[in-house]
Design an enzyme around this catalytic site. Structure first.
Site, mmCIF file in Angstrom:
data_model
loop_
_atom_site.group_PDB
_atom_site.id
_atom_site.type_symbol
_atom_site.label_atom_id
_atom_site.label_comp_id
_atom_site.label_asym_id
_atom_site.label_seq_id
_atom_site.Cartn_x
_atom_site.Cartn_y
_atom_site.Cartn_z
ATOM 1 N N HIS A 255 -30.952 102.687 21.334
ATOM 2 C CA HIS A 255 -32.232 103.352 21.603
ATOM 3 C C HIS A 255 -32.290 104.795 21.116
ATOM 4 O O HIS A 255 -33.335 105.413 21.169
ATOM 5 C CB HIS A 255 -32.558 103.317 23.101
HETATM 6 C C1 UD1 Z 1 -34.939 109.021 27.288
HETATM 7 C C2 UD1 Z 1 -33.965 110.189 27.198
HETATM 8 C C3 UD1 Z 1 -32.607 109.694 26.714
HETATM 9 C C4 UD1 Z 1 -32.119 108.550 27.541
HETATM 10 C C5 UD1 Z 1 -33.168 107.462 27.554
HETATM 11 C C6 UD1 Z 1 -32.767 106.276 28.372
HETATM 12 C C7 UD1 Z 1 -34.957 112.364 26.609
HETATM 13 C C8 UD1 Z 1 -35.100 113.360 25.528
HETATM 14 N N1 UD1 Z 1 -34.416 111.186 26.239
HETATM 15 O O1 UD1 Z 1 -35.162 108.543 25.968
HETATM 16 O O2 UD1 Z 1 -31.680 110.745 26.797
HETATM 17 O O3 UD1 Z 1 -30.911 108.055 27.009
HETATM 18 O O4 UD1 Z 1 -34.367 108.014 28.090
HETATM 19 O O5 UD1 Z 1 -33.725 105.284 28.324
HETATM 20 O O6 UD1 Z 1 -35.307 112.641 27.737
HETATM 21 N N2 UD1 Z 1 -41.508 103.902 27.078
HETATM 22 C C9 UD1 Z 1 -42.054 102.796 27.675
HETATM 23 N N3 UD1 Z 1 -41.894 102.649 29.025
HETATM 24 C C10 UD1 Z 1 -41.210 103.537 29.775
HETATM 25 C C11 UD1 Z 1 -40.657 104.654 29.150
HETATM 26 C C12 UD1 Z 1 -40.787 104.823 27.796
HETATM 27 O O7 UD1 Z 1 -42.684 101.963 27.043
HETATM 28 O O8 UD1 Z 1 -41.080 103.325 30.987
HETATM 29 C C13 UD1 Z 1 -41.628 104.053 25.609
HETATM 30 C C14 UD1 Z 1 -42.762 104.937 25.199
HETATM 31 O O9 UD1 Z 1 -43.342 104.374 24.082
HETATM 32 C C15 UD1 Z 1 -42.092 106.245 24.819
HETATM 33 C C16 UD1 Z 1 -40.723 105.776 24.330
HETATM 34 O O10 UD1 Z 1 -40.435 104.609 25.099
HETATM 35 O O11 UD1 Z 1 -42.800 106.923 23.868
HETATM 36 C C17 UD1 Z 1 -39.633 106.794 24.535
HETATM 37 O O12 UD1 Z 1 -39.570 107.236 25.900
HETATM 38 P P1 UD1 Z 1 -39.021 108.708 26.246
HETATM 39 O O13 UD1 Z 1 -38.976 108.888 27.704
HETATM 40 O O14 UD1 Z 1 -39.771 109.707 25.462
HETATM 41 O O15 UD1 Z 1 -37.566 108.736 25.643
HETATM 42 P P2 UD1 Z 1 -36.419 107.627 25.614
HETATM 43 O O16 UD1 Z 1 -36.230 107.187 24.222
HETATM 44 O O17 UD1 Z 1 -36.616 106.589 26.667
#
Ligand code: UD1
Length: 363
Positions: free
Chosen positions: A205
């Site tokens: 991820h």
């Molecule tokens: C975040 C953390 C990362 C951690 C990871 C675990 C930061 C910078 N990154 O990354 O360190 O390892 O979480 O998962 O804080 N989304 C969903 N549903 C959700 C959450 C996210 O669909 O419940 C999708 C959205 O499209 C979003 C993307 O995932 O844009 C990324 O989510 P985000 O919280 O920005 O970062 P992660 O890649 O999850």
């Protein structure tokens, strides 16, 4: 003594769970739990609260996804009135996600003491958003709790006074040890028709891996080979699913008969999956630690780790993303060439208790 505890994204939940339990049991500490809403899908958040017995948050900021600037700013804006209203003795943040730095910054600007759990870890790769979050959070924290000696050493090198640094062990491992028996009752292996040690687990991820088609394509070259020899179970993170849905690589993965793509797994199912795997391939940080305790070989698909103890004494090998190197390491695992891992010091299930005791004394 009131402490605001912050959790926002999936890897935070297993860290906050034992702290909430230890604070409740301590008598002297009153925890006020804030969920920033950085992760919001049931599979990424609520399920973890249910399975780990984390009390419902006292406040949910409902911030959701966004660019780094937007997400961080929205969390800060929503968190500030809560700190003003609750007037806590301290704010406690865990890990290295955007929620960690956002809430930490709000706390110190309001003159509230900041406590960082999982402090001092460094990959020395500043292109990782988490590395920036780690550096900044540690620079403004008053009490810093470390999982491994390298963390304490890094902090001292950065000029943090020794009396603020405490090597206490690993709260994520507290949760693992507490839930191992429960996970043994998970039906995930039967549901997926998997036999113990006859499959690999894959997670991917990190933006550096899944947002760059060249890197992801290279990793798929390795996975294509691996899934011919061993079934590969791949719980797909929402970020990765989004990327695969829009590019040609998704189709390529669907064509791999030995690759089983499943939705993000809950904590107990995932713990069961890791425990019984022949090998885990991952770009996660926490999974490197969990596989160390489970004594399952872990191939880390990154060039660096901020958790060097897992490679020094544990079952973790930092293999990078070059398909040739990934395959070579995979072959070594199958040939049984991984030395038996040891348990890092203090990863004994009592880290949260140590933190609670120190907070009662210091705050
Ligand atoms: C975040 C953390 C990362 C951690 C990871 C675990 C930061 C910078 N990154 O990354 O360190 O390892 O979480 O998962 O804080 N989304 C969903 N549903 C959700 C959450 C996210 O669909 O419940 C999708 C959205 O499209 C979003 C993307 O995932 O844009 C990324 O989510 P985000 O919280 O920005 O970062 P992660 O890649 O999850």
């Amino acid at each position: 003594m009131k402490i605001i505890c912050v959790a926002g994204a999936r890897p935070n939940f297993m860290k906050i769970a034992p702290l909430m339990a230890a604070f409740r049991a301590s008598g002297g500490l009153e925890a006020f739990l804030v969920h920033t809403g950085q992760h919001y899908d049931r599979q990424m958040s609520e399920l973890f609260f249910d399975q780990l017995g984390i009390p419902a948050p006292d406040a949910n900021l409902g911030v959701g996804s966004g660019s780094h600037a937007v997400q961080t700013a929205e969390i800060m804006r929503a968190f500030e009135p809560i700190v003003l209203e609750q007037r806590p003795a301290a704010v406690l943040v865990v890990g290295d996600v955007n929620s960690t730095i956002a809430c930490g910054l709000v706390a110190v600007k309001l003159g509230v003491k900041l406590v960082h759990v999982e402090a001092g870890l460094r990959s020395f790769d500043r292109t990782m958003p988490e590395e920036i979050n780690r550096l900044l959070t540690d620079a403004i924290s008053d009490l810093l709790f470390c999982t491994e000696q390298s963390g304490a050493d890094n902090l001292k090198r950065e000029g943090v006074p020794a009396e603020r640094i405490f090597l206490v062990g690993n709260v994520m491992i507290d949760t693992l040890l507490r839930n191992r028996d429960k996970a043994a009752a998970s039906t995930i292996l039967a549901d997926l028709k998997l036999a113990e040690r006859q499959y690999a687990v894959l997670t991917l991820h990190r933006p550096a891996n899944v947002d760059d088609p060249a890197i992801l394509g290279g990793l798929l070259d390795a996975i294509e080979q691996i899934q011919r020899r061993l079934t590969v179970v791949f719980p797909v993170h929402p970020r990765t699913r989004k990327n695969l849905a829009t590019g040609p690589l998704g189709k390529r993965m669907e064509a791999m008969g030995g690759l089983r793509m499943i939705p993000p797994a809950g904590y107990l199912d995932f713990l069961r999956l890791m425990s019984c795997a022949a090998v885990v391939l991952t770009d996660s940080g926490g999974i490197q630690e969990e596989t160390t305790i489970l004594k399952v070989p872990c191939l880390t698909l990154r060039d660096t780790t901020e958790r060097p103890i897992t490679a020094e004494v544990g079952s973790n090998r930092i293999v990078g993303t070059d398909p040739v190197k990934v395959l070579a390491a995979f072959n070594e695992v199958l040939a049984g060439k991984f030395p038996p891992p040891q348990v890092p010091p203090l990863w004994d299930g009592h880290a949260a208790q140590r933190i609670a005791d120190i907070l009662v004394e210091k705050l």
